[in-house]
Design a protein around this motif. Structure first.
Motif, PDB file in Angstrom:
ATOM      1  N   ASN A  29       1.074  -5.713  31.022  1.00 62.05           N
ATOM      2  CA  ASN A  29       0.629  -5.511  29.644  1.00 62.05           C
ATOM      3  C   ASN A  29      -0.777  -4.931  29.548  1.00 62.05           C
ATOM      4  O   ASN A  29      -1.038  -4.069  28.702  1.00 62.05           O
ATOM      5  N   ARG A  58      -1.375  -0.992  28.194  1.00 64.05           N
ATOM      6  CA  ARG A  58      -2.187  -0.826  26.988  1.00 64.05           C
ATOM      7  C   ARG A  58      -3.333   0.159  27.211  1.00 64.05           C
ATOM      8  O   ARG A  58      -3.783   0.832  26.283  1.00 64.05           O
ATOM      9  N   LYS A 105      -3.393  -9.458  22.958  1.00 68.76           N
ATOM     10  CA  LYS A 105      -2.885  -8.243  23.581  1.00 68.76           C
ATOM     11  C   LYS A 105      -3.919  -7.472  24.388  1.00 68.76           C
ATOM     12  O   LYS A 105      -3.557  -6.757  25.316  1.00 68.76           O
ATOM     13  N   ARG A 154      -2.470  -9.505  31.618  1.00 70.64           N
ATOM     14  CA  ARG A 154      -3.459  -8.628  30.980  1.00 70.64           C
ATOM     15  C   ARG A 154      -4.650  -8.284  31.871  1.00 70.64           C
ATOM     16  O   ARG A 154      -5.554  -7.562  31.443  1.00 70.64           O
TER      17      ARG A 154
END
Length: 315
Positions: free
Chosen positions: A8, A12, A91, A123
């Motif tokens: 993730n 991103r 996020k 992340r």
């Protein structure tokens, strides 16, 4: 398929021929070595950055306060601090720029990174550096001349213990004979690991072993040559990110004036500069506001309104 597409933080932040923006803690301007680091304000600005579509938030690993160096970064232990940030965000990618390999045992470093990556929901963008200040090597009792070899060892050990159960590893600091294991394992079996600068390594070693580079600020022409050399040796796309110090002025049309590792300007020149970096292959720029003459919240809000929409997070 890039093996990190399901990670993730990576997805991103990184895509070929695209540039995204991040921020480097402390999210404040300050003079001297030590920031204020009001935690409530740091969390508030971190959530503003996430909502504004910044791709990442990075921390530095500065073990000791060396007044001659002039900056202790976000001051807190990077893993404790990133865990706190992870709990207040959903996020946004969380990066180390960079964790120091010379002063931590590679098994401990592997466990910290795997824990943070799993707790945060995949992340972590894991930048690594050797460390370079003699005062720190003296304090930790580590031979500074061995930092390059210790760096390679950390890379090898961490990737082995993340990917394999009960691995056999024999290195200068690690002796695993297959009878014990390190937990937790990363959910995806890997974490994207980035070399900071050169960290004493050859470009060939970096291209083969890293998942990308965290570079230092350079003008676009210099950065283009470095990126071209790097990517001529890589197998497939590997991102190039860099830091940048800015002092964003209230006049959007103000041209650039040089400051340490960056420049003072209005947002129009900043956009031109970021476009130039994107053209030469830079994929991510994380901004440091240490030398800003305006409050960080004003700068982040202006970046959110005027700049980030042109270089938004990718997911």
């Amino acid at each position: 398929m890039n093996k990190f597409e399901k990670h993730n933080g990576y997805s991103r932040t990184f895509q070929e021929n695209k540039l995204t923006l991040g921020l480097l803690f402390p999210l404040e301007a300050y003079q001297g070595n030590i920031p204020e680091m009001d935690l409530e304000q740091q969390i508030k600005l971190a959530t503003v950055a996430e909502k504004a579509n910044f791709a990442s938030l990075f921390v530095r690993d500065v073990p000791l306060n060396d007044p001659s160096f002039g900056d202790v970064g976000q001051m807190y232990d990077p893993w404790v601090f990133l865990s706190h940030i992870a709990a207040h965000t959903k996020k946004i990618a969380l990066g180390t720029a960079s964790a120091i390999t010379s002063f931590q045992h590679p098994l401990n470093l592997a466990k910290s990174a795997a824990s943070l990556d799993k707790i945060s929901g995949e992340r972590l963008l894991f930048g690594l550096a050797t460390g370079d200040r003699p005062i720190e090597f003296n304090a930790y009792g580590v031979d500074r001349e061995k930092r390059t070899a210790l760096y390679q060892e950390a890379f090898y050990v961490m990737k082995e213990v993340w990917a394999k159960s009960f691995p056999t590893i024999n290195s200068s600091r690690v002796s695993l004979t297959g009878g014990t294991d390190l937990l937790p394992k990363p959910v995806l079996g890997y974490i994207p690991v980035f070399v900071t600068g050169f960290s004493g390594q050859s470009m060939e070693w970096i291209a083969e072993n890293s998942d990308g580079i965290l570079g230092y600020p350079r003008n676009p022409a210099q950065q283009e040559r470095l990126i071209r050399d790097y990517r001529s040796l890589t197998d497939g796309f590997k991102p190039f990110a860099q830091s940048l110090y800015i002092d964003l002025t209230e006049d959007p049309n103000e041209g650039p004036t040089s400051i340490h590792l960056g420049f003072r300007s209005g947002h129009k020149f900043l956009i031109e500069f970021l476009n130039a970096l994107q053209e030469v292959g830079v994929n991510h720029v994380f901004i440091n506001n240490k030398y800003s003459r305006r409050p960080a919240e004003e700068v982040i809000q202006e970046l959110a309104e005027e700049v980030v929409p042109l270089f938004p997070a990718l997911t």
